[in-house]
Design a protein around this motif. Structure first.
Motif, PDB file in Angstrom:
ATOM      1  N   VAL A   3      39.793  49.828  31.677  1.00  0.00           N
ATOM      2  CA  VAL A   3      39.333  50.840  32.761  1.00  0.00           C
ATOM      3  C   VAL A   3      38.956  49.899  33.963  1.00  0.00           C
ATOM      4  O   VAL A   3      38.132  48.992  33.557  1.00  0.00           O
ATOM      5  CB  VAL A   3      38.069  51.586  32.316  1.00  0.00           C
ATOM      6  CG1 VAL A   3      37.533  52.308  33.412  1.00  0.00           C
ATOM      7  CG2 VAL A   3      38.541  52.833  31.186  1.00  0.00           C
ATOM      8  N   VAL A   4      39.479  50.112  35.017  1.00  0.00           N
ATOM      9  CA  VAL A   4      39.220  49.153  36.265  1.00  0.00           C
ATOM     10  C   VAL A   4      38.695  50.187  37.303  1.00  0.00           C
ATOM     11  O   VAL A   4      39.076  51.239  37.611  1.00  0.00           O
ATOM     12  CB  VAL A   4      40.125  48.466  36.496  1.00  0.00           C
ATOM     13  CG1 VAL A   4      40.762  47.360  35.539  1.00  0.00           C
ATOM     14  CG2 VAL A   4      41.367  49.299  37.132  1.00  0.00           C
ATOM     15  N   SER A   5      37.682  49.576  38.069  1.00  0.00           N
ATOM     16  CA  SER A   5      37.144  50.189  39.265  1.00  0.00           C
ATOM     17  C   SER A   5      38.081  49.775  40.435  1.00  0.00           C
ATOM     18  O   SER A   5      38.956  49.106  40.392  1.00  0.00           O
ATOM     19  CB  SER A   5      35.954  49.636  39.552  1.00  0.00           C
ATOM     20  OG  SER A   5      36.020  48.455  40.123  1.00  0.00           O
ATOM     21  N   ALA A   6      37.974  50.678  41.536  1.00  0.00           N
ATOM     22  CA  ALA A   6      39.056  50.707  42.732  1.00  0.00           C
ATOM     23  C   ALA A   6      38.740  49.087  43.145  1.00  0.00           C
ATOM     24  O   ALA A   6      39.636  48.575  43.525  1.00  0.00           O
ATOM     25  CB  ALA A   6      38.930  51.729  43.618  1.00  0.00           C
ATOM     26  N   ARG A   7      37.795  48.660  43.063  1.00  0.00           N
ATOM     27  CA  ARG A   7      37.411  47.343  43.810  1.00  0.00           C
ATOM     28  C   ARG A   7      37.979  46.191  42.810  1.00  0.00           C
ATOM     29  O   ARG A   7      38.637  45.235  43.300  1.00  0.00           O
ATOM     30  CB  ARG A   7      35.714  46.995  43.948  1.00  0.00           C
ATOM     31  CG  ARG A   7      35.595  45.728  44.265  1.00  0.00           C
ATOM     32  CD  ARG A   7      33.927  45.504  44.145  1.00  0.00           C
ATOM     33  NE  ARG A   7      33.571  44.535  45.321  1.00  0.00           N
ATOM     34  CZ  ARG A   7      32.054  44.250  45.474  1.00  0.00           C
ATOM     35  NH1 ARG A   7      31.431  44.603  44.378  1.00  0.00           N
ATOM     36  NH2 ARG A   7      31.863  43.545  46.341  1.00  0.00           N
ATOM     37  N   GLU A   8      37.959  46.389  41.611  1.00  0.00           N
ATOM     38  CA  GLU A   8      38.566  45.291  40.448  1.00  0.00           C
ATOM     39  C   GLU A   8      40.129  45.379  40.657  1.00  0.00           C
ATOM     40  O   GLU A   8      40.800  44.317  40.586  1.00  0.00           O
ATOM     41  CB  GLU A   8      38.183  45.877  39.024  1.00  0.00           C
ATOM     42  CG  GLU A   8      36.823  45.341  38.578  1.00  0.00           C
ATOM     43  CD  GLU A   8      36.279  45.976  37.315  1.00  0.00           C
ATOM     44  OE1 GLU A   8      35.912  45.226  36.379  1.00  0.00           O
ATOM     45  OE2 GLU A   8      36.544  47.328  37.084  1.00  0.00           O
ATOM     46  N   PHE A   9      40.688  46.668  40.903  1.00  0.00           N
ATOM     47  CA  PHE A   9      42.046  46.830  40.912  1.00  0.00           C
ATOM     48  C   PHE A   9      42.627  46.178  42.221  1.00  0.00           C
ATOM     49  O   PHE A   9      43.328  45.190  42.160  1.00  0.00           O
ATOM     50  CB  PHE A   9      42.540  48.350  41.191  1.00  0.00           C
ATOM     51  CG  PHE A   9      43.705  48.615  41.356  1.00  0.00           C
ATOM     52  CD1 PHE A   9      44.898  48.249  40.528  1.00  0.00           C
ATOM     53  CD2 PHE A   9      44.363  49.074  42.568  1.00  0.00           C
ATOM     54  CE1 PHE A   9      46.274  48.457  40.597  1.00  0.00           C
ATOM     55  CE2 PHE A   9      45.665  49.163  42.972  1.00  0.00           C
ATOM     56  CZ  PHE A   9      46.452  48.856  41.630  1.00  0.00           C
ATOM     57  N   ARG A  10      41.632  46.285  43.328  1.00  0.00           N
ATOM     58  CA  ARG A  10      42.069  45.426  44.713  1.00  0.00           C
ATOM     59  C   ARG A  10      42.200  43.922  44.308  1.00  0.00           C
ATOM     60  O   ARG A  10      43.147  43.119  44.804  1.00  0.00           O
ATOM     61  CB  ARG A  10      41.166  45.952  45.722  1.00  0.00           C
ATOM     62  CG  ARG A  10      41.336  47.367  46.548  1.00  0.00           C
ATOM     63  CD  ARG A  10      40.919  47.598  47.776  1.00  0.00           C
ATOM     64  NE  ARG A  10      39.153  47.234  47.509  1.00  0.00           N
ATOM     65  CZ  ARG A  10      38.314  48.191  47.093  1.00  0.00           C
ATOM     66  NH1 ARG A  10      38.887  49.473  46.694  1.00  0.00           N
ATOM     67  NH2 ARG A  10      37.192  48.063  47.132  1.00  0.00           N
ATOM     68  N   GLU A  11      41.218  43.632  43.715  1.00  0.00           N
ATOM     69  CA  GLU A  11      40.962  42.216  43.576  1.00  0.00           C
ATOM     70  C   GLU A  11      41.953  41.768  42.402  1.00  0.00           C
ATOM     71  O   GLU A  11      42.432  40.385  42.565  1.00  0.00           O
ATOM     72  CB  GLU A  11      39.636  41.800  43.148  1.00  0.00           C
ATOM     73  CG  GLU A  11      38.376  41.974  44.105  1.00  0.00           C
ATOM     74  CD  GLU A  11      37.221  41.973  43.647  1.00  0.00           C
ATOM     75  OE1 GLU A  11      36.832  41.808  42.408  1.00  0.00           O
ATOM     76  OE2 GLU A  11      36.127  41.971  44.441  1.00  0.00           O
ATOM     77  N   ASN A  12      42.521  42.774  41.606  1.00  0.00           N
ATOM     78  CA  ASN A  12      43.608  41.995  40.420  1.00  0.00           C
ATOM     79  C   ASN A  12      44.662  42.872  40.346  1.00  0.00           C
ATOM     80  O   ASN A  12      45.071  43.128  39.153  1.00  0.00           O
ATOM     81  CB  ASN A  12      42.686  41.994  39.061  1.00  0.00           C
ATOM     82  CG  ASN A  12      41.504  40.991  39.108  1.00  0.00           C
ATOM     83  OD1 ASN A  12      41.653  39.869  39.275  1.00  0.00           O
ATOM     84  ND2 ASN A  12      40.304  41.630  38.950  1.00  0.00           N
ATOM     85  N   GLN A  13      45.188  43.307  41.399  1.00  0.00           N
ATOM     86  CA  GLN A  13      46.321  44.246  41.367  1.00  0.00           C
ATOM     87  C   GLN A  13      47.521  43.595  40.226  1.00  0.00           C
ATOM     88  O   GLN A  13      48.003  44.708  39.633  1.00  0.00           O
ATOM     89  CB  GLN A  13      47.122  44.467  42.542  1.00  0.00           C
ATOM     90  CG  GLN A  13      45.940  45.341  43.739  1.00  0.00           C
ATOM     91  CD  GLN A  13      46.632  45.589  44.938  1.00  0.00           C
ATOM     92  OE1 GLN A  13      47.863  45.683  45.088  1.00  0.00           O
ATOM     93  NE2 GLN A  13      45.859  45.925  45.819  1.00  0.00           N
ATOM     94  N   THR A  14      48.071  42.269  40.698  1.00  0.00           N
ATOM     95  CA  THR A  14      49.011  42.061  39.812  1.00  0.00           C
ATOM     96  C   THR A  14      48.511  41.985  38.384  1.00  0.00           C
ATOM     97  O   THR A  14      49.734  42.423  37.383  1.00  0.00           O
ATOM     98  CB  THR A  14      49.502  40.629  40.185  1.00  0.00           C
ATOM     99  OG1 THR A  14      50.110  40.662  41.637  1.00  0.00           O
ATOM    100  CG2 THR A  14      50.593  40.303  39.497  1.00  0.00           C
ATOM    101  N   LYS A  15      47.527  41.490  38.017  1.00  0.00           N
ATOM    102  CA  LYS A  15      47.082  41.585  36.576  1.00  0.00           C
ATOM    103  C   LYS A  15      47.225  42.961  36.072  1.00  0.00           C
ATOM    104  O   LYS A  15      47.781  43.280  35.045  1.00  0.00           O
ATOM    105  CB  LYS A  15      45.693  40.823  36.465  1.00  0.00           C
ATOM    106  CG  LYS A  15      45.388  40.719  35.170  1.00  0.00           C
ATOM    107  CD  LYS A  15      43.919  40.191  34.910  1.00  0.00           C
ATOM    108  CE  LYS A  15      43.511  40.315  33.790  1.00  0.00           C
ATOM    109  NZ  LYS A  15      41.890  39.532  33.638  1.00  0.00           N
TER     110      LYS A  15
END
Length: 76
Positions: A3-15
């Motif tokens: 589960v990722v937040s939108a913020r975490e997704f923006r920071e770690n898209q490739t991962k």
């Protein structure tokens, strides 16, 4: 499941996208809702063909060989 937040997704898209590509279930949470991220598969030909057609229309419009309707024409 990840589960990722939108913020975490923006920071770690490739991962995150790599994990989804490897079969990991990904849930994206944001202020506007919760979303599941899954890779497009071979069974999603309709999506791929639709995108290909849309890109072709935009390219034709940009080079002047196609006129696209305005947003106002589409709505009214």
């Amino acid at each position: 499941m990840i589960v990722v937040s939108a913020r975490e997704f923006r920071e770690n898209q490739t991962k995150v996208l790599t994990a989804a590509s490897n079969g990991q279930a990904i849930i994206l949470t944001s202020r506007i809702g919760h979303f599941r991220i899954i890779p497009v598969s071979e069974n999603d030909d309709i999506i791929e063909n639709g995108l290909r057609e849309a890109i072709t229309e935009v390219k034709e419009h940009m080079n002047g060989s196609r006129t696209l309707p305005s947003a106002k024409d589409l709505v009214f």
